[in-house]
Design a protein around this motif. Structure first.
Motif, mmCIF file in Angstrom:
data_model
loop_
_atom_site.group_PDB
_atom_site.id
_atom_site.type_symbol
_atom_site.label_atom_id
_atom_site.label_comp_id
_atom_site.label_asym_id
_atom_site.label_seq_id
_atom_site.Cartn_x
_atom_site.Cartn_y
_atom_site.Cartn_z
ATOM 1 N N THR A 347 0.879 -1.385 0.284
ATOM 2 C CA THR A 347 0.100 0.031 0.082
ATOM 3 C C THR A 347 0.613 1.293 0.117
ATOM 4 O O THR A 347 2.161 0.983 0.434
ATOM 5 C CB THR A 347 -0.850 0.109 0.835
ATOM 6 O OG1 THR A 347 -1.904 -1.021 1.460
ATOM 7 C CG2 THR A 347 -1.624 0.976 0.903
ATOM 8 N N CYS A 348 0.674 2.224 -1.114
ATOM 9 C CA CYS A 348 0.880 3.353 -0.672
ATOM 10 C C CYS A 348 0.930 4.194 0.508
ATOM 11 O O CYS A 348 -0.209 4.566 0.753
ATOM 12 C CB CYS A 348 0.281 4.111 -1.707
ATOM 13 S SG CYS A 348 1.506 5.828 -2.080
ATOM 14 N N SER A 349 1.704 4.544 1.302
ATOM 15 C CA SER A 349 1.455 5.735 1.801
ATOM 16 C C SER A 349 1.509 7.041 2.305
ATOM 17 O O SER A 349 1.610 7.575 2.190
ATOM 18 C CB SER A 349 3.450 5.126 3.230
ATOM 19 O OG SER A 349 4.329 6.143 2.588
ATOM 20 N N ARG A 350 1.624 7.326 0.595
ATOM 21 C CA ARG A 350 1.132 8.726 0.453
ATOM 22 C C ARG A 350 -0.641 8.810 0.338
ATOM 23 O O ARG A 350 -0.858 9.535 0.194
ATOM 24 C CB ARG A 350 1.710 9.475 -0.071
ATOM 25 C CG ARG A 350 1.994 10.874 -0.340
ATOM 26 C CD ARG A 350 1.874 10.985 -1.992
ATOM 27 N NE ARG A 350 3.346 11.480 -2.187
ATOM 28 C CZ ARG A 350 4.571 12.092 -2.892
ATOM 29 N NH1 ARG A 350 4.199 12.155 -3.837
ATOM 30 N NH2 ARG A 350 5.793 12.372 -2.783
ATOM 31 N N CYS A 351 -1.011 8.017 -0.529
ATOM 32 C CA CYS A 351 -2.407 8.021 -1.134
ATOM 33 C C CYS A 351 -3.092 7.270 -0.822
ATOM 34 O O CYS A 351 -4.299 6.726 -1.132
ATOM 35 C CB CYS A 351 -1.912 8.398 -2.910
ATOM 36 S SG CYS A 351 -1.562 6.791 -3.426
ATOM 37 N N GLY A 352 -2.459 5.827 -0.226
ATOM 38 C CA GLY A 352 -3.204 4.440 0.165
ATOM 39 C C GLY A 352 -3.856 3.659 -0.872
ATOM 40 O O GLY A 352 -4.475 2.792 -0.739
ATOM 41 N N HIS A 353 -2.947 3.886 -2.875
ATOM 42 C CA HIS A 353 -2.818 2.797 -3.097
ATOM 43 C C HIS A 353 -2.712 1.583 -3.090
ATOM 44 O O HIS A 353 -1.517 1.486 -2.483
ATOM 45 C CB HIS A 353 -3.140 3.685 -4.166
ATOM 46 C CG HIS A 353 -2.858 2.300 -6.245
ATOM 47 N ND1 HIS A 353 -4.134 2.242 -6.098
ATOM 48 C CD2 HIS A 353 -2.008 2.051 -6.329
ATOM 49 C CE1 HIS A 353 -3.572 1.697 -7.041
ATOM 50 N NE2 HIS A 353 -2.780 1.503 -7.352
ATOM 51 N N CYS A 354 -3.402 0.853 -2.960
ATOM 52 C CA CYS A 354 -3.030 -0.473 -2.897
ATOM 53 C C CYS A 354 -2.537 -1.983 -4.324
ATOM 54 O O CYS A 354 -3.661 -1.872 -4.772
ATOM 55 C CB CYS A 354 -3.815 -1.446 -2.038
ATOM 56 S SG CYS A 354 -2.942 -2.838 -1.551
ATOM 57 N N ALA A 355 -1.387 -2.038 -4.083
ATOM 58 C CA ALA A 355 -1.666 -2.894 -5.239
ATOM 59 C C ALA A 355 -0.143 -3.558 -5.526
ATOM 60 O O ALA A 355 1.139 -2.898 -4.619
ATOM 61 C CB ALA A 355 -1.347 -2.433 -7.050
ATOM 62 N N LYS A 356 -0.493 -4.528 -5.959
ATOM 63 C CA LYS A 356 1.266 -5.688 -5.944
ATOM 64 C C LYS A 356 2.403 -5.097 -6.593
ATOM 65 O O LYS A 356 3.292 -5.150 -6.126
ATOM 66 C CB LYS A 356 0.921 -6.720 -6.585
ATOM 67 C CG LYS A 356 2.005 -7.991 -6.201
ATOM 68 C CD LYS A 356 1.252 -9.294 -6.320
ATOM 69 C CE LYS A 356 0.872 -10.035 -8.275
ATOM 70 N NZ LYS A 356 0.486 -10.506 -8.365
ATOM 71 N N GLU A 357 2.052 -4.484 -7.319
ATOM 72 C CA GLU A 357 3.483 -3.274 -8.736
ATOM 73 C C GLU A 357 3.498 -2.670 -8.391
ATOM 74 O O GLU A 357 4.846 -1.909 -8.129
ATOM 75 C CB GLU A 357 2.396 -2.744 -9.958
ATOM 76 C CG GLU A 357 1.755 -4.299 -10.260
ATOM 77 C CD GLU A 357 0.310 -4.804 -10.347
ATOM 78 O OE1 GLU A 357 -0.351 -4.564 -9.756
ATOM 79 O OE2 GLU A 357 0.089 -6.304 -10.746
ATOM 80 N N ASN A 358 2.663 -2.607 -6.759
ATOM 81 C CA ASN A 358 3.535 -0.591 -6.183
ATOM 82 C C ASN A 358 5.093 -1.286 -5.745
ATOM 83 O O ASN A 358 6.068 -0.484 -5.802
ATOM 84 C CB ASN A 358 3.021 -0.217 -4.827
ATOM 85 C CG ASN A 358 2.141 0.548 -4.879
ATOM 86 O OD1 ASN A 358 1.396 0.294 -6.779
ATOM 87 N ND2 ASN A 358 0.574 0.449 -4.856
ATOM 88 N N ARG A 359 5.322 -2.942 -5.197
ATOM 89 C CA ARG A 359 6.813 -2.701 -4.670
ATOM 90 C C ARG A 359 7.334 -3.848 -5.716
ATOM 91 O O ARG A 359 7.566 -4.401 -6.250
ATOM 92 C CB ARG A 359 5.991 -3.722 -4.127
ATOM 93 C CG ARG A 359 7.662 -4.640 -3.805
ATOM 94 C CD ARG A 359 7.697 -3.436 -1.840
ATOM 95 N NE ARG A 359 8.919 -4.395 -1.325
ATOM 96 C CZ ARG A 359 8.358 -4.755 -0.237
ATOM 97 N NH1 ARG A 359 7.438 -5.504 0.466
ATOM 98 N NH2 ARG A 359 9.922 -5.328 0.804
ATOM 99 N N LEU A 360 8.407 -2.436 -6.426
ATOM 100 C CA LEU A 360 9.076 -3.007 -7.403
ATOM 101 C C LEU A 360 10.146 -4.315 -7.390
ATOM 102 O O LEU A 360 9.745 -4.570 -7.830
ATOM 103 C CB LEU A 360 10.431 -1.613 -8.134
ATOM 104 C CG LEU A 360 9.350 -0.618 -8.994
ATOM 105 C CD1 LEU A 360 10.153 0.058 -9.641
ATOM 106 C CD2 LEU A 360 8.268 -1.471 -9.993
ATOM 107 N N THR A 361 10.923 -3.784 -6.181
ATOM 108 C CA THR A 361 11.832 -4.397 -6.056
ATOM 109 C C THR A 361 11.846 -4.959 -4.438
ATOM 110 O O THR A 361 10.547 -4.490 -3.559
ATOM 111 C CB THR A 361 13.275 -4.182 -5.896
ATOM 112 O OG1 THR A 361 13.458 -3.254 -5.234
ATOM 113 C CG2 THR A 361 13.638 -4.461 -7.969
#
Ligand SMILES: [Zn+2]
Length: 398
Positions: A347-361
């Motif tokens: 989950t993005c700590s700034r906007c709250g968007h939650c997606a597996k793709e957020n985690r690059l590595t």
């Protein structure tokens, strides 16, 4: 609150021999009691009770006053109770329909602790109060042993245990009614993410690493365990390899405790409120999933088997760290909050968007919605902090 204190013992060589004998007799008592239970269970399906075995202890002692009769009745009862606990756990698993291993006989070197359940009963802490400088503990059948007491004991001594680690002896006091010593408020709050690269990453962006030598010892331990698995049973080489594994285990344990104490102390000093992930929930599997071959399964080169072992060594570290952190937080009057770790890493700590793709590595987080980029563990720690504070607000509003 309860707290335990561990001190190095300085036995004379005569006392060290007596301690070894004491441990050995308790081990044999344990094994004999286990044999008794096994036979009764195998032949008649009967569960022997602790009360039966404790009753028999009187006769065993009377028959052999220079052997089992030398030691404290209460410490022997504690050993029988320890076996009773192992059986209680065994029968519980049987009832749950699982197929547990039967409680095992303790070989030499696998029985390292004797407990005296009550100070003053076969044992006495501070047994030579007239001595001006040194501390002693008196143990029945062994005598007054000198203690290297490097810190003050607080509270009331309840149980006294003796523990052997390699060639050293320790006394462990479990104390009750230990007064808390609250630290002054700092006004700061923090979320922590527990990981492999860093033991702890804080929401302030600090990485508190495991001591570097711990990672090295953990690697050596994993290699030694693999080496042991290749040795033929009953061979001399296997015995040597097993001794090496045992020695490395105790090194890893000591280094891990040391690192955990230091990290926990630092956090407790700096923050009034510390939020962490609850263990044994999704957090344990979350890190075990990234690569399918990373689950400890054997590859031809054995590489991933080692990383699997390594991972389990780290897993144990988080539990140790949290236990120490909770003791220190309680003693210092700090607040500790556990949150569900689900999605904290994606989950993005700034906007709250939650997606597996957020985690690059493993290390880099980049939000696919708002473009926020951060160290993945810092991002997770911020989410953990937010979740903890939300829990806290809800509890206060209720
Ligand atoms: Zn975002």
């Amino acid at each position: 609150m309860r707290r335990s204190f561990t001190f190095l013992l300085r036995p004379t060589s005569k006392q060290a021999a007596a301690l070894t004998q004491c441990l050995e007799d308790h081990r044999q008592l344990y094994n004999a009691a286990l044999e008794h239970r096994r036979t009764a269970y195998a032949k008649a399906g009967v569960a022997v009770r602790y009360g039966d075995q404790s009753g028999e202890l009187k006769h065993i002692r009377a028959d052999n006053p220079g052997g089992q009769g030398r030691w404290s009745f209460s410490s022997q009862q504690a050993t029988l109770r320890r076996l009773d606990k192992a059986f209680a756990a065994f029968f519980k698993r049987v009832r749950e329909g699982r197929t547990p291993g039967f409680p095992r006989f303790k070989g030499r070197g696998w029985f390292d602790t004797v407990e005296w359940p009550k100070d003053g009963d076969g044992c006495r802490w501070g047994s030579q109060p007239e001595h001006p400088t040194a501390t002693y503990v008196r143990l029945q059948g062994i005598g007054n042993i000198r203690v290297h007491q490097h810190r003050t004991v607080k509270g009331r001594v309840k149980t006294i245990s003796v523990k052997r680690e390699g060639s050293r002896w320790y006394v462990v006091l479990s104390c009750e009614d230990v007064p808390a010593e609250p630290l002054p408020a700092t006004g700061a709050v923090n979320g922590i993410d527990m990981g492999v690269a860093s033991l702890v990453t804080t929401s302030d962006g600090e990485h508190v690493a495991n001591p570097r030598h711990l990672a090295m010892s953990a690697d050596r331990l994993a290699a030694a365990q693999q080496d042991l698995a290749r040795k033929k049973r009953g061979s001399k080489r296997r015995r040597k390899a097993a001794a090496r594994v045992a020695a490395l285990h105790s090194t890893v344990r000591r280094q891990r405790l040391d690192g955990a104490h230091k990290a926990a102390l630092r956090l407790v000093r700096e923050y009034d409120v510390i939020v962490h992930e609850a263990l044994n929930v999704a957090g344990m599997t979350r890190r075990a999933t990234p690569k399918p071959e990373d689950d400890g399964g054997y590859l031809p080169n054995g590489g991933s088997a080692k990383s699997g072992l390594n991972r389990s060594i780290h897993d144990a570290g988080w539990g140790v760290f949290l236990t120490i952190l909770s003791h220190k937080a309680e003693g210092a009057g700090r607040e500790l909050i556990a949150v569900n770790p689900a999605n904290t890493s994606r989950t993005c700590s700034r906007c709250g968007h939650c997606a597996k793709e957020n985690r690059l590595t493993q290390a880099v987080f980049r939000c696919t919605a708002c473009g926020h980029t951060a160290h993945a563990d810092v991002n997770a720690a911020k989410n953990i902090l937010r979740a903890g504070l939300a829990l806290r607000d809800a509890a206060e509003a209720a």
